[in-house]
Design an enzyme around this catalytic site. Structure first.
Site, PDB file in Angstrom:
ATOM      1  N   CYS A   1      12.363   4.000   3.350  1.00 41.09           N
ATOM      2  CA  CYS A   1      12.443   5.443   3.104  1.00 41.09           C
ATOM      3  C   CYS A   1      13.123   6.119   4.295  1.00 41.09           C
ATOM      4  O   CYS A   1      12.657   7.142   4.793  1.00 41.09           O
ATOM      5  CB  CYS A   1      11.064   6.039   2.830  1.00 41.09           C
ATOM      6  SG  CYS A   1       9.863   5.816   4.161  1.00 41.09           S
ATOM      7  N   GLY A  36       2.218   2.015  -5.278  1.00 41.02           N
ATOM      8  CA  GLY A  36       3.050   2.672  -6.282  1.00 41.02           C
ATOM      9  C   GLY A  36       4.100   1.771  -6.902  1.00 41.02           C
ATOM     10  O   GLY A  36       4.292   1.766  -8.125  1.00 41.02           O
ATOM     11  N   ASP A  71      -0.950 -10.751   6.071  1.00 40.21           N
ATOM     12  CA  ASP A  71      -0.075 -10.269   7.138  1.00 40.21           C
ATOM     13  C   ASP A  71       1.349 -10.737   6.845  1.00 40.21           C
ATOM     14  O   ASP A  71       1.634 -11.943   6.827  1.00 40.21           O
ATOM     15  CB  ASP A  71      -0.559 -10.832   8.480  1.00 40.21           C
ATOM     16  CG  ASP A  71       0.227 -10.288   9.667  1.00 40.21           C
ATOM     17  OD1 ASP A  71       1.281  -9.645   9.461  1.00 40.21           O
ATOM     18  OD2 ASP A  71      -0.216 -10.515  10.816  1.00 40.21           O
ATOM     19  N   ASP A  77      -1.038  -6.394   1.593  1.00 37.41           N
ATOM     20  CA  ASP A  77      -0.872  -5.558   2.780  1.00 37.41           C
ATOM     21  C   ASP A  77      -1.766  -6.070   3.893  1.00 37.41           C
ATOM     22  O   ASP A  77      -2.575  -6.981   3.689  1.00 37.41           O
ATOM     23  CB  ASP A  77      -1.120  -4.072   2.497  1.00 37.41           C
ATOM     24  CG  ASP A  77      -0.087  -3.204   3.212  1.00 37.41           C
ATOM     25  OD1 ASP A  77       0.019  -3.315   4.460  1.00 37.41           O
ATOM     26  OD2 ASP A  77       0.639  -2.443   2.551  1.00 37.41           O
ATOM     27  N   ALA A 123       0.834  -1.214   0.000  1.00 38.30           N
ATOM     28  CA  ALA A 123       0.000   0.000   0.000  1.00 38.30           C
ATOM     29  C   ALA A 123       0.867   1.263   0.000  1.00 38.30           C
ATOM     30  O   ALA A 123       1.904   1.294   0.670  1.00 38.30           O
ATOM     31  CB  ALA A 123      -0.933  -0.004   1.208  1.00 38.30           C
TER      32      ALA A 123
END
Length: 449
Positions: free
Chosen positions: A385, A268, A314, A287, A265
């Site tokens: 990230c 992208g 999960d 997800d 999720a």
């Protein structure tokens, strides 16, 4: 300015500060509710909300210099009224100081704090008078506190970065985290003419410029509401930073591959990989919750993709049916988000050292399952990230020590400007202030046959 614009800002800031809502979600929800507002009003709401959160440490320092009551002891409504007004006074040259002060006083009274309107007025007028003479911490006598106030970053995080990255890179990152990041989109490349997409955007007044590193990445400015763009509605564009797009480049899927994206999720990376596969093969975009999978499904449907299968799953529970079945497994895992502070400023106030350690352990728990889904000779792409060893290279080293995987060079998949000794080994750390992208980590690992 619409009369209740500053009241909307106050409500958003209270949702963030008191309600625990993420700033990006609170601002998005407010803008969605007031779609009929002018472009100017929407831009004002966005900038004041984002800026007040982003500069909170410096703003609180300024208020404390002029207030008899510390910010920490004020009522939440008064805190946020003062913070947003100080942001306008200190950082928005186009807003008259008197307007910022008067509107703050008016809002104080409207919210039922009539007895405090004199206090708010006095503090703000004192700041207006002395705004060019604020006594900041001394850079040499209190270097950590100076950097914390100057860049609105918690002191513990600055000390952590100084230890790991040194003073020059730390200050470059601190500066970059206060710079505005553009809206970057991935242009759909499968079966759609690029010039038709760009023409559609420009016909709606959008300014489109090429983003770095990836030839299908573009920066958008001069638009009001992204979902109102025809190109968005038709699924031709997807908001995504170039750092995230590089995951699909590094994955390098082939037509017919079976791909599992374990934490997909909003989808992208799965959509980008689907584009590269040209409608062939299958990407299973997994997800944890139905809400997250519904978001993936919405984006898949908008992009009219037939080779992406959203699925509730999960990642912490091993899926025996997937064992050694996937050609490519994408592990873009939950992390501290320290690479995207420029986009999500409240991250720096929410994260703690213990939370970083807990996230690194969570990543290992997910990897234990995901590594088993990769077929012999197949590929696992690990990404986050964030920046820093604990959540990135430390986990890669752990994989190499405990599992039959080896790093593969990234240079064949990356533009020459990103090549380095690290990419030759098989990993890339994008850094705010160094690269024209969000902070991001990517490693490519191959399962030994």
């Amino acid at each position: 300015m619409t009369e209740n614009t500053r009241e909307i800002i106050l409500n958003v800031l209270l949702e963030i500060g008191q309600g625990g809502e993420l700033s990006s979600n609170a601002i998005h929800d407010a803008l969605a509710k007031y779609q009929y507002f002018s472009k100017r009003d929407r831009a004002f709401i966005t900038r004041v909300c984002e800026g007040t959160v982003e500069r909170r440490i410096e703003i609180d320092y300024i208020i404390d210099c002029f207030s008899s009551v510390p910010v920490a002891k004020m009522k939440p409504v008064i805190q946020e009224i003062l913070r947003s007004a100080v942001y306008q006074i200190r950082f928005m040259g186009g807003i008259p100081d008197a307007a910022a002060v008067n509107e703050a006083v008016r809002l104080t009274q409207k919210k039922g704090f009539y007895n405090l309107k004199g206090f708010v007025n006095g503090v703000l007028r004192a700041i207006v008078r002395k705004k060019d003479e604020i006594p900041y911490p001394d850079e040499h006598e209190e270097p950590i506190r100076y950097l914390s106030v100057r860049y609105s970053m918690p002191e513990w995080l600055i000390m952590r970065w100084l230890r790991e990255f040194g003073p020059y890179l730390t200050e470059w990152m601190l500066e970059a985290d206060l710079e505005e990041r553009p809206t970057t989109v991935r242009i759909k490349t499968d079966r759609i003419d690029r010039q038709e997409i760009l023409g559609s955007l420009r016909s709606q007044g959008v300014t489109v410029t090429h983003a770095p590193y990836v030839n299908y990445a573009y920066n958008l400015t001069d638009y009001n509401y992204l979902p109102a763009l025809h190109a968005f509605q038709k699924g031709w564009i997807f908001p995504q930073d170039v750092s995230s797009m590089l995951v699909a480049e590094v994955a390098a899927p082939r037509q017919g591959d079976y791909v599992i994206d374990v934490c997909a999720a909003p989808g992208g990376k799965s959509l980008g990989i689907a584009d590269k596969m040209g409608g062939y093969g299958m990407i299973e975009a997994r997800d944890l919750t139905e809400d997250k999978v519904a978001l993936i499904r919405e984006n898949v449907n908008r992009a009219r993709l037939i080779n992406v299968k959203p699925r509730v799953c999960d990642a912490l529970v091993f899926d025996a049916d997937s064992e050694q079945k996937a050609d490519v497994v994408i592990c873009d895992l939950p992390c501290s988000g320290l690479g995207v502070i420029a986009r999500k400023a409240d991250i720096k106030y929410r994260i703690t050292p213990d939370r970083i350690t807990a996230l690194a352990e969570l990543q290992k728990m997910i990897l234990k399952n995901a590594l088993r889904y990769v077929r012999p000779g197949g590929t696992l792409v690990y990404s986050t990230c964030t920046i820093g060893d604990e959540e990135n290279m430390a986990n890669v080293r752990w994989i190499l020590e405990h599992y039959p995987f080896e790093l593969e060079p990234l240079d064949p998949y990356l533009p020459r400007m990103l090549h380095s000794l690290a990419t030759r080994e098989g990993h890339l750390q994008l850094m705010p202030g160094v690269h024209d992208a969000d902070g991001f980590f990517i490693a490519r690992l191959k399962r030994k046959k």
